[in-house]
Design a protein around this motif. Structure first.
Motif, PDB file in Angstrom:
ATOM      1  N   VAL A   1      72.881  85.602  34.822  1.00  0.00           N
ATOM      2  CA  VAL A   1      72.000  85.899  33.690  1.00  0.00           C
ATOM      3  C   VAL A   1      72.499  85.133  32.469  1.00  0.00           C
ATOM      4  CG1 VAL A   1      71.034  87.695  32.216  1.00  0.00           C
ATOM      5  CG2 VAL A   1      71.499  88.185  34.637  1.00  0.00           C
ATOM      6  N   TRP A   2      71.564  84.549  31.727  1.00  0.00           N
ATOM      7  CA  TRP A   2      71.923  83.717  30.579  1.00  0.00           C
ATOM      8  C   TRP A   2      71.195  84.190  29.323  1.00  0.00           C
ATOM      9  CZ3 TRP A   2      75.511  79.874  31.289  1.00  0.00           C
ATOM     10  CH2 TRP A   2      75.747  79.461  32.601  1.00  0.00           C
ATOM     11  N   ASN A   3      71.872  84.038  28.206  1.00  0.00           N
ATOM     12  CA  ASN A   3      71.213  84.169  26.902  1.00  0.00           C
ATOM     13  C   ASN A   3      70.766  82.769  26.495  1.00  0.00           C
ATOM     14  OD1 ASN A   3      70.417  84.499  24.270  1.00  0.00           O
ATOM     15  ND2 ASN A   3      72.365  85.281  23.517  1.00  0.00           N
ATOM     16  N   THR A   4      69.476  82.538  26.518  1.00  0.00           N
ATOM     17  CA  THR A   4      68.948  81.198  26.262  1.00  0.00           C
ATOM     18  C   THR A   4      68.435  81.027  24.834  1.00  0.00           C
ATOM     19  OG1 THR A   4      66.824  81.896  27.204  1.00  0.00           O
ATOM     20  CG2 THR A   4      68.373  80.792  28.680  1.00  0.00           C
ATOM     21  N   ASP A   5      68.847  81.902  23.928  1.00  0.00           N
ATOM     22  CA  ASP A   5      68.449  81.765  22.527  1.00  0.00           C
ATOM     23  C   ASP A   5      69.323  80.704  21.870  1.00  0.00           C
ATOM     24  OD1 ASP A   5      66.544  83.741  22.771  1.00  0.00           O
ATOM     25  OD2 ASP A   5      67.911  85.342  22.184  1.00  0.00           O
TER      26      ASP A   5
ATOM     27  N   PHE B   1      69.390  68.123  24.760  1.00  0.00           N
ATOM     28  CA  PHE B   1      70.112  68.729  25.869  1.00  0.00           C
ATOM     29  C   PHE B   1      70.392  70.198  25.568  1.00  0.00           C
ATOM     30  CE2 PHE B   1      70.753  64.763  27.894  1.00  0.00           C
ATOM     31  CZ  PHE B   1      71.344  64.989  29.129  1.00  0.00           C
ATOM     32  N   TRP B   2      70.448  70.980  26.628  1.00  0.00           N
ATOM     33  CA  TRP B   2      70.935  72.360  26.544  1.00  0.00           C
ATOM     34  C   TRP B   2      72.310  72.389  27.206  1.00  0.00           C
ATOM     35  CZ3 TRP B   2      67.660  74.763  23.452  1.00  0.00           C
ATOM     36  CH2 TRP B   2      66.312  74.393  23.463  1.00  0.00           C
ATOM     37  N   MET B   3      73.300  72.916  26.497  1.00  0.00           N
ATOM     38  CA  MET B   3      74.649  73.058  27.028  1.00  0.00           C
ATOM     39  C   MET B   3      74.929  74.537  27.285  1.00  0.00           C
ATOM     40  SD  MET B   3      76.133  70.045  27.234  1.00  0.00           S
ATOM     41  CE  MET B   3      76.015  68.370  26.601  1.00  0.00           C
ATOM     42  N   PHE B   4      75.352  74.847  28.503  1.00  0.00           N
ATOM     43  CA  PHE B   4      75.527  76.236  28.912  1.00  0.00           C
ATOM     44  C   PHE B   4      77.012  76.568  29.102  1.00  0.00           C
ATOM     45  CE2 PHE B   4      71.232  75.179  29.995  1.00  0.00           C
ATOM     46  CZ  PHE B   4      70.507  76.349  29.883  1.00  0.00           C
ATOM     47  N   ASP B   5      77.424  77.722  28.562  1.00  0.00           N
ATOM     48  CA  ASP B   5      78.775  78.244  28.739  1.00  0.00           C
ATOM     49  C   ASP B   5      78.692  79.596  29.448  1.00  0.00           C
ATOM     50  OD1 ASP B   5      79.544  76.094  27.163  1.00  0.00           O
ATOM     51  OD2 ASP B   5      79.685  77.297  25.335  1.00  0.00           O
TER      52      ASP B   5
ATOM     53  N   SER C   1      85.722  79.711  34.532  1.00  0.00           N
ATOM     54  CA  SER C   1      84.981  79.572  33.274  1.00  0.00           C
ATOM     55  C   SER C   1      84.285  78.221  33.221  1.00  0.00           C
ATOM     56  CB  SER C   1      85.924  79.714  32.072  1.00  0.00           C
ATOM     57  OG  SER C   1      86.425  81.026  31.982  1.00  0.00           O
ATOM     58  N   PHE C   2      83.080  78.247  32.690  1.00  0.00           N
ATOM     59  CA  PHE C   2      82.298  77.025  32.513  1.00  0.00           C
ATOM     60  C   PHE C   2      82.120  76.764  31.020  1.00  0.00           C
ATOM     61  CE2 PHE C   2      80.823  78.672  36.615  1.00  0.00           C
ATOM     62  CZ  PHE C   2      80.973  77.541  37.401  1.00  0.00           C
ATOM     63  N   ALA C   3      82.189  75.491  30.657  1.00  0.00           N
ATOM     64  CA  ALA C   3      81.923  75.098  29.279  1.00  0.00           C
ATOM     65  C   ALA C   3      81.040  73.862  29.285  1.00  0.00           C
ATOM     66  CB  ALA C   3      83.224  74.811  28.524  1.00  0.00           C
ATOM     67  N   ASN C   4      79.907  73.957  28.603  1.00  0.00           N
ATOM     68  CA  ASN C   4      79.030  72.813  28.383  1.00  0.00           C
ATOM     69  C   ASN C   4      78.487  72.197  29.666  1.00  0.00           C
ATOM     70  OD1 ASN C   4      79.560  72.952  25.522  1.00  0.00           O
ATOM     71  ND2 ASN C   4      81.542  72.004  25.945  1.00  0.00           N
ATOM     72  N   ILE C   5      77.890  73.046  30.523  1.00  0.00           N
ATOM     73  CA  ILE C   5      77.138  72.506  31.658  1.00  0.00           C
ATOM     74  C   ILE C   5      75.850  71.917  31.092  1.00  0.00           C
ATOM     75  CG2 ILE C   5      76.110  72.979  33.902  1.00  0.00           C
ATOM     76  CD1 ILE C   5      77.728  75.527  34.046  1.00  0.00           C
ATOM     77  N   PRO C   6      75.595  70.611  31.262  1.00  0.00           N
ATOM     78  CA  PRO C   6      74.456  69.979  30.589  1.00  0.00           C
ATOM     79  C   PRO C   6      73.174  70.000  31.409  1.00  0.00           C
ATOM     80  CG  PRO C   6      75.850  68.298  31.550  1.00  0.00           C
ATOM     81  CD  PRO C   6      76.484  69.625  31.903  1.00  0.00           C
TER      82      PRO C   6
END
Length: 361
Positions: A55-59, A161-165, A204-209
């Protein structure tokens, strides 16, 4: 009355039988042997397996401050539908994606303000040199790709780009194999031993593009990775001066399935690296749970070259931060057939010469 406990063979799925001479469970179909304790542990592990929870917060992004976007203009391509933003001092006449004419429609409005921007580190000259290195030595390349006119069509574009952590917790069951080969005077032998390996831990993930532009092929943008977010700065419109900026048309929410796939694949790969001493390892069942998942809206610097050859579109791209250059090159079919005929003729003459030499001995 208690239900009879049956165990299926982990290798072939057949019903296992107890072999009194071995004091083990044995498969009558593939002859695999198992300790009872191992089968119980396997059953307990399967019962404890959980589904993915991703689950992601995409705001991501924010609203423009009053007057902040007043100096930005929006151009629209009537051919591919692309919307390009640029400051009022930047001349924009052709679409960086398809090369067709674009027209200005008004001031920038309606889209989210980026959180961060990675400024261009490399200029247009560096992009030209990268292209020349990319085509150097390509004998079957059409001559048109070597002309200066096409090199001048390179444009600097900030791609959304969207970067996901996220933090991840995972439980993974792997199937591992050991193989051994030997021979005697009559036969070659192959012995395969199969094992189940369990791994559990956090990651941990940081900045999955994930690129937010439908005009940019995902494979092309992924080929430009990595992007170093330690060089990103808080967004200001001044960084767009002299460049074009694509407006996102793929939301962060739309990118979640791709990000989930990348996160799951990366987790399985990282955990598999800890299963050592085997000839092959593959994930059988995995459960990945994400927490603190969030997205950021970032503009990435990319140099683009669009051109056509015999009705087919070719797009080349260079990472404006690192200089990595990617793109498929066209093939001049006439040159290719000349080369193939020449190669065939050379092989034929070579074989003929060998045959003549052998017959003369």
């Amino acid at each position: 009355m208690d239900t009879l406990q049956e165990y299926k063979c982990p290798n072939c799925g057949g019903i296992l039988e107890f072999d009194s001479s071995l004091q083990k469970m044995k498969c009558p179909y593939c002859d695999s042997e198992f300790e009872m304790e191992m089968l119980k542990a396997l059953d307990e592990g399967i019962a404890a397996e959980r589904p993915d929870e991703m689950v992601w917060n995409t705001d991501a992004g924010s609203q423009w401050a009053d007057g902040e976007a007043d100096g930005m203009r929006v151009y629209v391509c009537r051919s591919c539908g692309g919307e390009i933003a640029a400051d009022e001092t930047t001349a924009a006449s052709t679409c960086p994606y398809c090369g067709n004419h674009i027209t200005m429609t008004g001031n920038l409005s309606g889209s989210l303000r980026p959180d961060y921007v990675i400024p261009f580190k490399l200029d247009k000259k560096a992009a030209k040199n990268a292209l020349m290195r990319h085509i150097r030595g390509k004998r079957l390349l059409p001559k048109v790709f070597r002309t200066q006119n096409h090199i001048d069509e390179i444009k600097g574009v900030y791609v959304p780009f969207w970067m996901f952590d996220a933090d991840a917790e995972a439980d993974i069951r792997f199937r591992a194999e050991k193989t051994r080969t030997w021979s005697d005077s009559q036969y070659n032998y192959l012995e395969t031993e199969e094992y189940s390996a369990y791994r559990s831990g956090t990651f941990s993930f940081a900045n999955i593009p994930a690129d937010g532009s439908s005009k940019m092929p995902d494979e092309l943008m992924e080929s430009l990775e990595p992007f170093y977010m330690d060089q990103a700065v808080d967004f200001q419109t001044a960084y767009l001066s002299g460049y074009l900026a694509d407006k996102y048309d793929v939301t962060a929410e739309d990118c979640v399935p791709r990000i989930n796939e990348r996160a799951k694949r990366s987790t399985e790969t990282a955990f598999a690296a800890t299963v050592t001493g085997y000839n092959s390892v593959r994930a059988e069942v995995s459960s990945v749970r994400l927490t603190n998942g969030k997205a950021k809206y970032v503009l990435i610097p990319v140099w683009l070259l669009y051109t056509k050859w015999q009705g087919k579109k070719y797009t080349f791209a260079m990472n404006g931060q690192t200089g990595k250059f990617v793109g498929d090159l066209p093939l001049d079919k006439k040159l290719y057939w000349r080369w193939l005929i020449g190669l065939s003729a050379g092989i034929t003459l070579g074989l003929y010469g060998i045959m003549q030499l052998l017959f003369s001995l």
